[in-house]
Design an enzyme around this catalytic site. Structure first.
Site, mmCIF file in Angstrom:
data_model
loop_
_atom_site.group_PDB
_atom_site.id
_atom_site.type_symbol
_atom_site.label_atom_id
_atom_site.label_comp_id
_atom_site.label_asym_id
_atom_site.label_seq_id
_atom_site.Cartn_x
_atom_site.Cartn_y
_atom_site.Cartn_z
ATOM 1 N N ASP A 46 23.871 57.051 26.341
ATOM 2 C CA ASP A 46 24.579 55.768 26.402
ATOM 3 C C ASP A 46 24.062 54.879 25.274
ATOM 4 O OD1 ASP A 46 25.606 53.117 27.400
ATOM 5 O OD2 ASP A 46 26.083 54.328 29.165
ATOM 6 N N THR A 50 27.690 48.386 27.238
ATOM 7 C CA THR A 50 28.073 47.843 28.540
ATOM 8 C C THR A 50 27.286 48.503 29.677
ATOM 9 O OG1 THR A 50 29.937 49.400 28.722
ATOM 10 C CG2 THR A 50 30.410 47.220 27.806
ATOM 11 N N GLY A 51 26.727 49.680 29.457
ATOM 12 C CA GLY A 51 25.877 50.322 30.449
ATOM 13 C C GLY A 51 24.562 49.585 30.593
ATOM 14 N N LYS A 104 37.422 53.840 17.902
ATOM 15 C CA LYS A 104 36.523 54.868 17.362
ATOM 16 C C LYS A 104 35.852 55.656 18.488
ATOM 17 C CE LYS A 104 35.127 52.845 12.898
ATOM 18 N NZ LYS A 104 33.969 52.290 12.144
ATOM 19 N N ALA A 127 37.158 61.406 30.992
ATOM 20 C CA ALA A 127 37.533 60.300 31.875
ATOM 21 C C ALA A 127 38.630 59.509 31.183
ATOM 22 C CB ALA A 127 36.331 59.412 32.171
ATOM 23 N N TYR A 158 42.444 50.386 23.715
ATOM 24 C CA TYR A 158 42.019 51.180 24.868
ATOM 25 C C TYR A 158 43.127 52.129 25.326
ATOM 26 C CZ TYR A 158 39.979 52.243 29.460
ATOM 27 O OH TYR A 158 39.457 52.880 30.557
#
Length: 335
Positions: A46, A50-51, A104, A127, A158
């Site tokens: 990661d 945002t994680g 990207k 996902a 997105y």
């Protein structure tokens, strides 16, 4: 009644070394937990855009768990047996903050992971998202519906990025024989969501707990389906290890449909909040209807959600109560 995902090992597989890209995120951390509890070795990758490391704190004691800070836009070489690609901001405020990097991540990042899967003959999971259907003209949305997506708007980085990633997965399967699994995720909620992720469940719960106005965009009549995270991870597991080797996209989500306005009122009532609903203009390209057709998942995977919305909301509200209490305690200690 909500069961712990670590108890849902209904399909046993031999221990493997598994890469989870985006593993420090909301869904990724639950997936890492599930895989570790099944006896696998997990490499969590990661870039922490945002994680959050706090999502992984309870996993760091596992000898079979390792964390690598890395952005999948950059190439990588890790010998693994399986790959899960969950690496992309999923909420509008986060993926719109840097739309070029979002694109990207979806395209170059997916390409890098697919090349890794090709190199090590690893099964790879993508996902994807219900956003590939855009603002749909078909309701509910089946997998064979091609969607109604704007390629030139604030959500396009997105929506079109995920559609492009699906194309890459299809082409690597066709050209190189890569063993792919593609899931289209519908609205999912549960513990470890970020309080600032801009999605309706987390927004409404945090605002209600704080006694703030509940912000509903539009008149609140737009619909969504809400799948609890445990159910979603079970769907991931069944698709990844399905003996049917499904190489086409599969919807995973809850087919029960609720208006956004009704969700706001339910959360206010469950919390006993004095918050009032206020309305704001509907964002550009915000879908007015969203509900999965899950007949493929039911038929091919024997999967359907089991957690009722009220039960899932109780667990999620309790999580955010703890988070807000922790934050308040830290602020008091620092004062």
């Amino acid at each position: 009644m909500i069961s712990n995902i670590s108890n849902g090992n209904s399909l046993n597989t031999s221990a493997r070394r598994i890469l989870v890209a985006g593993g420090a995120g909301f869904l990724g951390s639950h997936l890492c937990e599930r895989l570790l509890n099944q006896g696998h070795s997990v490499v969590c990758l990661d870039n922490l855009s945002t994680g959050r490391m706090e999502n992984l704190s309870h996993l760091l004691s596992f000898d079979r768990f390792s964390f690598v800070r890395h952005d999948i836009v950059a190439s990588l070489d890790l010998p693994v047996d399986e790959i899960y690609n969950l690496a992309c901001p999923a909420s509008p405020p986060h993926y719109q903050a840097d739309p070029i990097h979002t694109m990207k991540t979806n395209v170059i990042g997916s390409l890098n992971l697919l090349e890794l899967a090709t190199r090590y003959q690893a099964r790879i999971f993508q996902a994807s998202t219900s956003e590939v259907y855009g603002d749909p003209h078909v309701h509910p949305q089946p997998e064979h519906y091609w969607g109604n997506v704007n390629s030139f708007g604030p959500r396009s980085c997105y929506d079109e990025g995920k559609r492009s990633a699906e194309t890459l997965f299809h082409d690597f399967h066709q050209q190189h024989g890569v063993d792919i699994r593609v899931v289209r995720i519908f609205n999912t909620y549960g513990p470890r969501m970020r309080p600032d992720d801009g999605r309706v469940v987390s927004n409404f719960i945090v605002q209600a707990l704080k006694g703030e106005d509940i912000t509903v965009y539009g008149d609140g009549s737009q619909t969504r389906s809400f799948c609890y995270v445990n159910d979603l991870i079970e769907g991931f597991h069944r698709l990844m290890y399905s003996p049917n080797a499904i190489h086409t996209p599969v919807n995973i989500g809850n087919p029960d449909e609720f208006t956004v306005g009704a969700l706001a009122e339910q959360i206010i009532d469950m919390i006993g909040s004095r918050s009032k609903v206020v309305h704001r203009p509907l964002p550009v390209d915000d879908p007015r209807q969203r509900r999965p057709d899950i007949e493929v998942a039911k038929r091919e995977l024997g999967w359907q959600p089991t957690v009722e919305l009220a039960d899932g909301l109780r667990s999620t509200i309790a999580y955010f109560e703890r988070q807000l209490a922790k934050r308040t305690g830290k602020l008091a200690a620092a004062a």
